[in-house]
Scaffold this active site. Structure first.
Site, mmCIF file in Angstrom:
data_model
loop_
_atom_site.group_PDB
_atom_site.id
_atom_site.type_symbol
_atom_site.label_atom_id
_atom_site.label_comp_id
_atom_site.label_asym_id
_atom_site.label_seq_id
_atom_site.Cartn_x
_atom_site.Cartn_y
_atom_site.Cartn_z
ATOM 1 N N ASP A 65 -5.186 -1.480 41.688
ATOM 2 C CA ASP A 65 -3.861 -1.335 41.623
ATOM 3 C C ASP A 65 -2.885 -2.501 42.283
ATOM 4 O OD1 ASP A 65 -4.350 0.997 40.167
ATOM 5 O OD2 ASP A 65 -4.751 1.903 42.280
ATOM 6 N N LYS B 58 -1.877 -6.307 38.932
ATOM 7 C CA LYS B 58 -2.545 -6.899 38.138
ATOM 8 C C LYS B 58 -1.967 -7.054 36.645
ATOM 9 C CE LYS B 58 -6.824 -5.318 38.673
ATOM 10 N NZ LYS B 58 -6.462 -4.499 39.567
ATOM 11 N N GLY C 184 -5.908 1.068 34.680
ATOM 12 C CA GLY C 184 -4.323 1.189 34.449
ATOM 13 C C GLY C 184 -3.497 0.063 34.701
ATOM 14 N N HIS C 185 -3.398 -0.764 33.678
ATOM 15 C CA HIS C 185 -2.409 -1.973 33.791
ATOM 16 C C HIS C 185 -1.108 -1.674 33.515
ATOM 17 C CE1 HIS C 185 -6.068 -4.952 34.116
ATOM 18 N NE2 HIS C 185 -5.932 -4.130 35.464
ATOM 19 N N GLN D 223 -9.858 -2.990 38.175
ATOM 20 C CA GLN D 223 -10.091 -2.539 39.556
ATOM 21 C C GLN D 223 -9.661 -3.516 40.539
ATOM 22 O OE1 GLN D 223 -12.608 -1.286 37.039
ATOM 23 N NE2 GLN D 223 -11.230 -0.094 36.716
HETATM 24 P P1 IMP Z 1 -14.626 5.622 38.655
HETATM 25 O O1 IMP Z 1 -14.278 3.968 38.060
HETATM 26 O O2 IMP Z 1 -13.724 6.414 37.685
HETATM 27 O O3 IMP Z 1 -15.969 5.625 38.671
HETATM 28 O O4 IMP Z 1 -14.092 5.711 40.120
HETATM 29 C C1 IMP Z 1 -14.708 5.324 41.171
HETATM 30 C C2 IMP Z 1 -13.746 4.717 42.209
HETATM 31 O O5 IMP Z 1 -12.909 3.888 42.001
HETATM 32 C C3 IMP Z 1 -12.761 6.187 42.709
HETATM 33 O O6 IMP Z 1 -12.222 5.816 44.008
HETATM 34 C C4 IMP Z 1 -11.506 5.680 41.624
HETATM 35 O O7 IMP Z 1 -10.252 6.116 42.229
HETATM 36 C C5 IMP Z 1 -11.443 4.041 41.884
HETATM 37 N N1 IMP Z 1 -10.807 3.461 40.667
HETATM 38 C C6 IMP Z 1 -11.341 3.291 39.399
HETATM 39 N N2 IMP Z 1 -10.532 2.554 38.548
HETATM 40 C C7 IMP Z 1 -9.647 2.165 39.376
HETATM 41 C C8 IMP Z 1 -8.424 1.601 38.936
HETATM 42 O O8 IMP Z 1 -8.010 0.798 37.936
HETATM 43 N N3 IMP Z 1 -7.361 1.469 40.282
HETATM 44 C C9 IMP Z 1 -7.820 1.851 41.464
HETATM 45 N N4 IMP Z 1 -8.757 2.473 41.564
HETATM 46 C C10 IMP Z 1 -9.862 2.576 40.886
#
Ligand code: IMP
Length: 427
Positions: free
Chosen positions: A13, A16, A40-41, A225
């Site tokens: 977040d 990007k 989520g861009h 991420q």
């Molecule tokens: P997962 O990727 O859904 O398995 O989540 C694993 C961890 O990564 C969690 O703490 C999520 O909140 C975090 N996470 C996954 N995708 C994002 C993103 O796009 N932005 C911020 N945190 C993310």
């Protein structure tokens, strides 16, 4: 622009979406290489807000080729929903400007179910995943029981492989988690049908990106991420399941590491994190709440309020070094307007020892006490500023301090959500 990696240098977040959208103006190819619809861009174009979860941000520019590489975990239904949403809003999307790797692993309904069910079992150890099935999909990839996009395209083959996988997953869902099993026939029909619908987008994307590089096309690799959520280098086990920095490109896009010519990290002027896990500079007080409100810090994928805190130079230094970044971009500088004093961590105290490097052991990460540096703030609204020298003196001082502390040039600043709200410093 040659081949360039643009990646998050914090816990995701970092803003990007907007920067990648901006930089993709100069690209011929925009490539996603890891993660899935957990990302989520957010991009604002002429007042219109687009949130892209899976499709590269280059889709918002005509005449770019957008690639979903083999390292992405593809949810075919989410993919088609996103295609339909963009098409409805007048964005041209077809199998020419959007290409999906035949080798990308597929996220199935049982992955989503198990992602959510496993979290309930973890209790204190819960990760706070996005519940999109990302972890279970990558786990099956490593276990060699996953199905790839190419497996969906052949109905008979798909029925056999998915049938076998589902029988085992249903036993887990029912007998381990005590939840309702999935209807095997209905699932097989759904995925065989969706395979036919995504077929026009499927390609050997690795070969295409390498050929593009040889033809001197400009390629932008869009990280999802952030580096601190990297499965190997991040705050394990509170991480996502892929390699999030430039390090993931080679495997996730079938692109030779030596062909990545430039890397740029992106970090906010403060820090946020969603989900569980260590966050050394987190603020549990009204200052953290104020950052959340001023920065509208709520997840674009899940809507969850983000945890907020001051900038962490130790984490960003580490993130930039891992990807060999040439420079970095600071986002959301405008959010700090109005704070009388701005803090940032320069080092950590761990068990009485002062360290400037990110600690390797997670056990130590829990013991971190930030060593703070204080900076006088500024009160002016800076969202209209477009030249560095027009920023208030204290804002300039803060940026120059960040640059020195992190030890890499800041090539751009972002001061608002719109495409043009940037201050270039060499990029
Ligand atoms: P997962 O990727 O859904 O398995 O989540 C694993 C961890 O990564 C969690 O703490 C999520 O909140 C975090 N996470 C996954 N995708 C994002 C993103 O796009 N932005 C911020 N945190 C993310």
């Amino acid at each position: 622009m040659p081949s360039i990696s643009v990646f998050g240098a914090q816990w995701g977040d970092e803003g990007k979406g907007k920067l990648i959208d901006l930089l993709s103006r100069d690209a011929d190819y925009v490539v996603r290489y890891q993660g899935g619809a957990n990302a989520g861009h957010t991009v604002v174009v002429e007042g219109e807000k687009y949130i892209l979860h899976l499709i590269p941000s280059g889709i918002l520019h005509p005449s770019k080729v957008n690639i979903i590489g083999n390292g992405v975990a593809l949810d075919p239904f989410k993919f088609l929903d996103e295609v339909a949403g963009l098409t409805q809003r007048g964005i041209h999307v077809d199998g020419q400007n959007l290409r999906v790797s035949a080798n990308a692993h597929v996220i199935f309904e049982h992955h989503r179910r198990l992602d959510q069910l496993s979290e309930r079992w973890r209790g204190q150890g819960r990760i706070g995943t996005t519940g999109r099935g990302i972890g279970p999909c990558y786990a099956d990839k490593a276990a060699r029981t996953g199905l790839r996009v190419c497996d969906l395209l052949e109905p008979d083959h798909c029925r056999t492989r998915l049938g076998a996988a589902l029988a085992e997953k249903n036993a887990m869902i029912e007998q381990v988690h005590g939840a309702e099993p999935l209807d095997l026939d209905a699932e097989l029909d759904r995925y065989v049908a969706v395979g036919q619908r995504i077929a026009p987008f499927v390609a050997d994307t690795g070969a295409e990106v390498r050929a593009a590089y040889r033809a001197k096309k400009r390629i932008l690799f869009e990280g999802a991420q952030g580096a601190m959520l990297d499965i190997d280098a991040g705050t394990y086990p509170f991480v996502t399941s892929s390699n999030t920095g430039a390090t993931g490109i080679s495997a996730g896009a079938a692109f030779p590491p030596r062909w990545i010519e430039r890397a740029i990290g992106i970090a906010k002027a403060y820090t946020t994190r969603v989900g569980e896990g260590p966050f050394p500079t987190e603020l549990h007080d009204e200052v953290g709440a104020r950052i959340r409100e001023q920065g509208h810090e709520y997840g674009s994928t899940t809507g969850r309020p983000r945890r907020c805190g001051w900038f962490d130079a130790v984490a960003v230094r580490f993130a930039l070094e891992l990807s060999g970044a040439d420079g970095w971009i600071v986002t959301n500088l405008d959010v700090l307007s109005g704070f009388k004093e701005i803090s940032a961590a320069v080092a950590y105290k761990i068990k009485g020892r002062s360290v400037r490097d990110w600690p390797a052991a997670t056990a130590d990460i829990g013991e971190i006490e930030p060593v703070w540096a204080q900076h006088p703030g500024w009160s002016e609204d800076i969202t209209g500023v477009r030249r560095f020298e027009d920023l208030p003196q204290n804002a300039r001082n803060y940026v120059e301090w960040l640059e020195r502390e992190v030890g890499a040039p800041i090539v751009m600043l972002s001061v608002g959500p719109a495409r043009d709200q940037v201050i270039s410093r060499g990029l």
